[in-house]
Design a protein around this motif. Structure first.
Motif, PDB file in Angstrom:
ATOM      1  N   ARG A  66       0.843  -1.200   0.000  1.00  0.00           N
ATOM      2  CA  ARG A  66       0.000   0.000   0.000  1.00  0.00           C
ATOM      3  C   ARG A  66       0.872   1.241   0.000  1.00  0.00           C
ATOM      4  NH1 ARG A  66      -5.223   1.713   2.294  1.00  0.00           N
ATOM      5  NH2 ARG A  66      -5.628   3.596   1.068  1.00  0.00           N
ATOM      6  N   SER A  67       0.437   2.253  -0.708  1.00  0.00           N
ATOM      7  CA  SER A  67       1.159   3.513  -0.817  1.00  0.00           C
ATOM      8  C   SER A  67       0.213   4.562  -1.362  1.00  0.00           C
ATOM      9  CB  SER A  67       2.362   3.338  -1.750  1.00  0.00           C
ATOM     10  OG  SER A  67       2.786   4.570  -2.295  1.00  0.00           O
ATOM     11  N   ASP A  68       0.128   5.718  -0.695  1.00  0.00           N
ATOM     12  CA  ASP A  68      -0.681   6.806  -1.247  1.00  0.00           C
ATOM     13  C   ASP A  68      -0.184   7.197  -2.625  1.00  0.00           C
ATOM     14  OD1 ASP A  68      -2.387   6.973   0.903  1.00  0.00           O
ATOM     15  OD2 ASP A  68      -1.572   8.855   1.702  1.00  0.00           O
ATOM     16  N   VAL A  69       1.125   7.249  -2.789  1.00  0.00           N
ATOM     17  CA  VAL A  69       1.708   7.625  -4.078  1.00  0.00           C
ATOM     18  C   VAL A  69       1.314   6.623  -5.158  1.00  0.00           C
ATOM     19  CG1 VAL A  69       3.891   7.880  -5.341  1.00  0.00           C
ATOM     20  CG2 VAL A  69       3.619   8.928  -3.080  1.00  0.00           C
ATOM     21  N   LYS A  70       1.393   5.339  -4.838  1.00  0.00           N
ATOM     22  CA  LYS A  70       1.023   4.318  -5.809  1.00  0.00           C
ATOM     23  C   LYS A  70      -0.479   4.355  -6.104  1.00  0.00           C
ATOM     24  CE  LYS A  70       1.759  -0.563  -6.970  1.00  0.00           C
ATOM     25  NZ  LYS A  70       0.405  -0.895  -7.402  1.00  0.00           N
ATOM     26  N   ASP A  71      -1.290   4.627  -5.084  1.00  0.00           N
ATOM     27  CA  ASP A  71      -2.732   4.711  -5.298  1.00  0.00           C
ATOM     28  C   ASP A  71      -3.085   5.784  -6.326  1.00  0.00           C
ATOM     29  OD1 ASP A  71      -3.220   2.723  -3.462  1.00  0.00           O
ATOM     30  OD2 ASP A  71      -3.854   4.064  -1.845  1.00  0.00           O
ATOM     31  N   VAL A  72      -2.292   6.866  -6.359  1.00  0.00           N
ATOM     32  CA  VAL A  72      -2.568   7.986  -7.263  1.00  0.00           C
ATOM     33  C   VAL A  72      -1.891   7.817  -8.614  1.00  0.00           C
ATOM     34  CG1 VAL A  72      -2.129  10.463  -7.631  1.00  0.00           C
ATOM     35  CG2 VAL A  72      -3.038   9.653  -5.432  1.00  0.00           C
ATOM     36  N   THR A  73      -0.623   7.410  -8.600  1.00  0.00           N
ATOM     37  CA  THR A  73       0.168   7.394  -9.841  1.00  0.00           C
ATOM     38  C   THR A  73       0.278   6.019 -10.484  1.00  0.00           C
ATOM     39  OG1 THR A  73       2.276   6.950  -8.722  1.00  0.00           O
ATOM     40  CG2 THR A  73       1.572   9.263  -8.864  1.00  0.00           C
TER      41      THR A  73
END
Length: 359
Positions: A66-73
């Motif tokens: 999980r990663s906020d950055v991965k969730d977006v990009t």
């Protein structure tokens, strides 16, 4: 400016002629390669530990994907930022509640997927017992140096930090202790110690890790705060032997300004310090990075592509790291998260040719 910088960097040479035998050599070569190719790797603090509205609960069984950055990009940041604050006390968690077991597991997993790990350190105040921001005494640095009343306790603190680094095996990492040292908000800051005392603190740390403990896989980063005159940057520089990367920490603050005024001011300050840093890093044959930056809450809908990239794309910095997305403070975030109003701008930033993320 970028073409001139690349030419200078290519002329620096000696590192490229060394055999690439150690993990540190390989990481140095990789980071120099980014700069030579006009590419900048993106990093995010605490990216795999928690995000805007979540955190890892059972780290031993969590896959850590999980990663906020991965969730977006759709991609991970190249650099995972971590902080060792609390390790000096023998604590199980750091100052932001991240278990050191989780940090170790995430660091190794991130390297396995092709990433790079960087560590800062906000140790508590060894003289007063307060936190890193306790600036009630100007004797703290002096107290931990050779002959000081806290020298032996501080050696124990160094040993605990070194133990953690050693537990990572032969993985090369970036370490930037005693950061933002020209300001006076940490106990090692500008008004809290002399330049000589600060330099001795940094050298003493390096000598313990490198000479006494034999930890030679660490790239050492010097990262003062950027809201100073450029000529102040080198005033407390420990020396070329102790530094691999020259960085700077500088943020955009809105305050009572408009977004337009705040953005223009930030761009001007960033351009000014990176211009100086370009010259001095080539003079000393060092890597260059933007070690911390960001805009809290990202109120500017085009901050990534309209404010940050137009400046950094003109400089040969190897990486840029934005600060963390706190799971327990709704407005304290520096990267977009899924559902955030302006997430598309960060996604666009991740798709720029000169910006590197991990697929």
């Amino acid at each position: 400016m970028l073409l001139a910088a690349v030419a200078l960097l290519s002329a620096c040479g000696p590192r490229d002629k060394k055999p690439m035998e150690t993990p540190k050599d390989l990481l140095v070569h990789r980071l120099f390669g980014y700069a030579e190719n006009g590419q900048i790797a993106y990093g995010h603090q605490d990216d795999l530990f928690y995000g805007h509205a979540w955190k890892v609960e059972d780290w031993e069984s969590d896959a850590l994907e999980r990663s906020d950055v991965k969730d977006v990009t759709g991609k991970y940041p190249v650099l995972l930022g971590c902080d060792l604050g609390g390790i000096e006390l023998g604590a199980e968690e750091n100052l932001d509640g991240v278990p050191f077991g989780l940090m170790r597991k995430a660091a190794l997993k991130h390297v396995e997927r092709g990433g790079i790990v960087t560590f800062s350190w906000h140790p508590r105040n060894p003289l007063t017992g307060g936190d890193a921001w306790d600036i009630s005494s100007g004797e703290v640095v002096k107290s931990v140096l050779r002959g000081g009343e806290k020298e032996q306790e501080f050696r124990l603190w160094l040993s605990r930090a070194a133990d953690f680094m050693e537990s990572l095996g032969d993985v090369a990492v970036i370490f930037r202790p005693w950061h933002e040292n020209l300001g006076s908000w940490f106990w090692w800051g500008g008004e809290l110690c002399t330049a000589q005392e600060y330099q001795e603190l940094y050298r003493q740390t390096w000598l313990y890790f490198t000479k006494e403990r034999g930890l030679t896989n660490i790239l050492w980063c010097y990262s003062p705060n950027g809201d100073v005159r450029p000529e102040e940057y080198m005033s407390r520089y420990p020396g070329d032997e102790f530094i691999d990367i020259m960085g700077v920490d500088t943020y955009e603050y809105v305050g009572n300004s408009s977004l337009e005024e705040a953005g223009a001011h930030y761009q001007g300050e960033l351009r000014r310090i990176l211009t100086f840093l370009t010259a001095v890093s080539y003079e000393h044959n060092k890597l260059m990075c933007l070690s911390e930056t960001g805009l809290e809450g990202l109120p500017d809908p085009a901050w990534w592509t309209g404010i940050l990239d137009p400046v950094i794309s003109n400089f040969s910095i190897s990486y840029v790291l934005t600060w963390r997305n706190a799971h327990d403070k709704p407005g304290h975030f520096y990267a977009a998260w899924k559902g955030f109003d302006h997430e598309e701008d960060m996604k666009a930033f991740s798709e720029l040719d000169n910006i590197l993320f991990l697929d």
